[in-house]
Scaffold this motif. Structure first.
Motif, PDB file in Angstrom:
ATOM      1  N   TYR A  21     -25.763  25.264   5.984  1.00 14.54           N
ATOM      2  CA  TYR A  21     -25.490  26.116   7.195  1.00 14.54           C
ATOM      3  C   TYR A  21     -26.496  27.224   7.472  1.00 14.54           C
ATOM      4  O   TYR A  21     -27.043  27.800   8.257  1.00 14.54           O
ATOM      5  N   PHE A  24     -29.449  25.490   8.615  1.00 12.64           N
ATOM      6  CA  PHE A  24     -29.197  25.583  10.273  1.00 12.64           C
ATOM      7  C   PHE A  24     -29.519  26.954  10.875  1.00 12.64           C
ATOM      8  O   PHE A  24     -29.971  26.982  12.060  1.00 12.64           O
ATOM      9  N   TYR A  98     -22.916  26.450  16.509  1.00 12.19           N
ATOM     10  CA  TYR A  98     -22.763  24.980  17.412  1.00 12.19           C
ATOM     11  C   TYR A  98     -22.478  23.897  16.324  1.00 12.19           C
ATOM     12  O   TYR A  98     -21.714  23.010  16.633  1.00 12.19           O
ATOM     13  N   GLU A  99     -23.236  23.730  15.159  1.00 17.57           N
ATOM     14  CA  GLU A  99     -23.210  22.630  14.173  1.00 17.57           C
ATOM     15  C   GLU A  99     -21.745  23.015  13.621  1.00 17.57           C
ATOM     16  O   GLU A  99     -20.915  21.796  13.388  1.00 17.57           O
ATOM     17  N   LYS A 102     -18.664  21.934  16.377  1.00 15.67           N
ATOM     18  CA  LYS A 102     -18.877  20.837  16.738  1.00 15.67           C
ATOM     19  C   LYS A 102     -18.256  20.042  15.682  1.00 15.67           C
ATOM     20  O   LYS A 102     -17.381  19.091  15.965  1.00 15.67           O
ATOM     21  N   LYS A 103     -18.546  20.156  14.479  1.00 14.40           N
ATOM     22  CA  LYS A 103     -17.862  19.520  13.434  1.00 14.40           C
ATOM     23  C   LYS A 103     -16.306  19.777  13.246  1.00 14.40           C
ATOM     24  O   LYS A 103     -15.558  18.721  13.092  1.00 14.40           O
ATOM     25  N   LYS A 301     -35.689  21.977  10.097  1.00  7.42           N
ATOM     26  CA  LYS A 301     -34.402  21.340   9.561  1.00  7.42           C
ATOM     27  C   LYS A 301     -35.419  20.229   8.416  1.00  7.42           C
ATOM     28  O   LYS A 301     -34.785  19.970   7.324  1.00  7.42           O
ATOM     29  N   GLY A 309     -27.051  16.863  12.323  1.00  4.76           N
ATOM     30  CA  GLY A 309     -25.815  17.160  12.678  1.00  4.76           C
ATOM     31  C   GLY A 309     -24.943  15.940  12.960  1.00  4.76           C
ATOM     32  O   GLY A 309     -25.285  14.978  12.953  1.00  4.76           O
ATOM     33  N   GLU A 311     -22.923  13.367  14.952  1.00  6.23           N
ATOM     34  CA  GLU A 311     -23.336  12.703  16.278  1.00  6.23           C
ATOM     35  C   GLU A 311     -21.916  11.682  16.723  1.00  6.23           C
ATOM     36  O   GLU A 311     -21.365  11.169  16.095  1.00  6.23           O
TER      37      GLU A 311
END
Length: 319
Positions: A21, A24, A98-99, A102-103, A301, A309, A311
């Motif tokens: 993180y 990210f 966002y990462e 989303k997870k 990254k 991330g 998908e």
């Protein structure tokens, strides 16, 4: 015969570490501050078109020429400090957020089929929540930037502009634009992330896994660039009305009262056409911003060895 009861596909969720993180966040912070900083001259002209009646009918090019003729080339760099710092913290929070979200939403779906089925809702939710928290840090710096752009000579830099705004208006003025900035940035983030994800899905859906694995760097760059440009157009259109209102609010326009009341009155005064003043320049700026951000974000990254991330694209029929 018994009905066909297929078992839901198992869901693989990567276990991101704090270091992941952190990667990210840093990649998002750098890509946002680099692109927004580079776009400062365009943003200055766009903001002035929105708030200065003398420039309302000008294009990006003619408006820029007029500003330079009257105020000198340095006027196009007004607000660079607040822009660079504000979008450093906002970009890091937005991309890492966002990462993260989303997870979380993918995990809440429970299985792969459900996550894929509701992927658009997951993109929308992750972009919205991630942006909401990022805007807490962005709002006072954006207020400083707009004040410096709209009032020539307001301050000599970020520190003096921020302290003057805080001294004269307090925390209330620093966060006067929080509601309109949410109305602006959340649709912007939705356009940026959701449309980018869906564009990548469309591009990859016609390919098998083997074809995707053998794509040349130039092909991948073309897909990323094209997806980013389309996402940038979507982000600009969705967020334009609130962006115009934010510029008006931070310049002190509008009646007294609650923010929702002020926004309603300003929207009626400006009118539908006025809310989209400066959209052309902003679409150009945003297409460059969004596509540039995704390219830089991915490159940083990769350089740091950060994982991809989560998908949840719909699988190709060739897979």
């Amino acid at each position: 015969m018994p009905p066909d009861r297929r078992q839901a596909a198992p869901l693989y969720i990567p276990q991101f570490t704090a270091a992941n993180y952190g990667s990210f966040f840093l990649a998002g912070a750098l890509c946002a501050t680099i692109t927004h900083g580079a776009m400062t001259p365009i943003d200055v002209v766009k903001t002035r078109i929105q708030i200065d009646p003398a420039l309302a009918r000008h294009s990006l090019l003619s408006g820029g020429r007029l500003i330079v003729a009257k105020e000198g080339p340095s006027a196009l760099l007004t607000g660079f400090g607040p822009t660079a710092v504000g979008y450093f913290v906002q970009g890091g929070g937005k991309f890492a957020g966002y990462e993260f979200w989303k997870k979380q939403f993918v995990a809440f779906a429970g299985d792969q089929d459900t996550a894929v089925k509701y992927r658009t809702a997951i993109y929308l939710g992750a972009a919205s929540v991630g942006e909401l928290f990022a805007d807490i840090f962005l709002t006072p710096l954006e207020a400083t930037r707009i004040r410096m752009v709209s009032q020539r000579g307001y301050a000599t830099g970020l520190a003096s502009g921020f302290t003057r705004l805080l001294r004269e208006g307090g925390v209330r003025d620093l966060y006067a634009g929080f509601i309109p900035i949410i109305f602006k940035q959340i649709p912007y983030a939705i356009g940026q992330f959701t449309v980018n994800e869906l564009c990548h899905e469309v591009a990859f859906r016609s390919m098998s896994k083997e074809t995707r694995a053998k794509l040349s760097p130039m092909s991948r760059l073309s897909i990323s660039l094209g997806s980013g440009v389309i996402a940038g157009f979507a982000a600009a259109i969705l967020s334009q009305p609130a962006d115009t209102l934010l510029s008006q609010v931070n310049k002190g326009h509008g009646p007294k009262g609650t923010m929702f009341y002020r926004l309603g009155v300003l929207a009626r005064q400006i009118g539908f056409k006025g809310l989209f003043a400066g959209l052309g320049p902003r679409m150009v700026m945003t297409a460059g911003l969004v596509s540039g951000q995704f390219l830089i974000y991915g490159a940083i990254k990769d350089a740091m060895g950060a994982p991809p991330g989560v998908e949840i694209h719909k699988a190709s029929k060739k897979d």
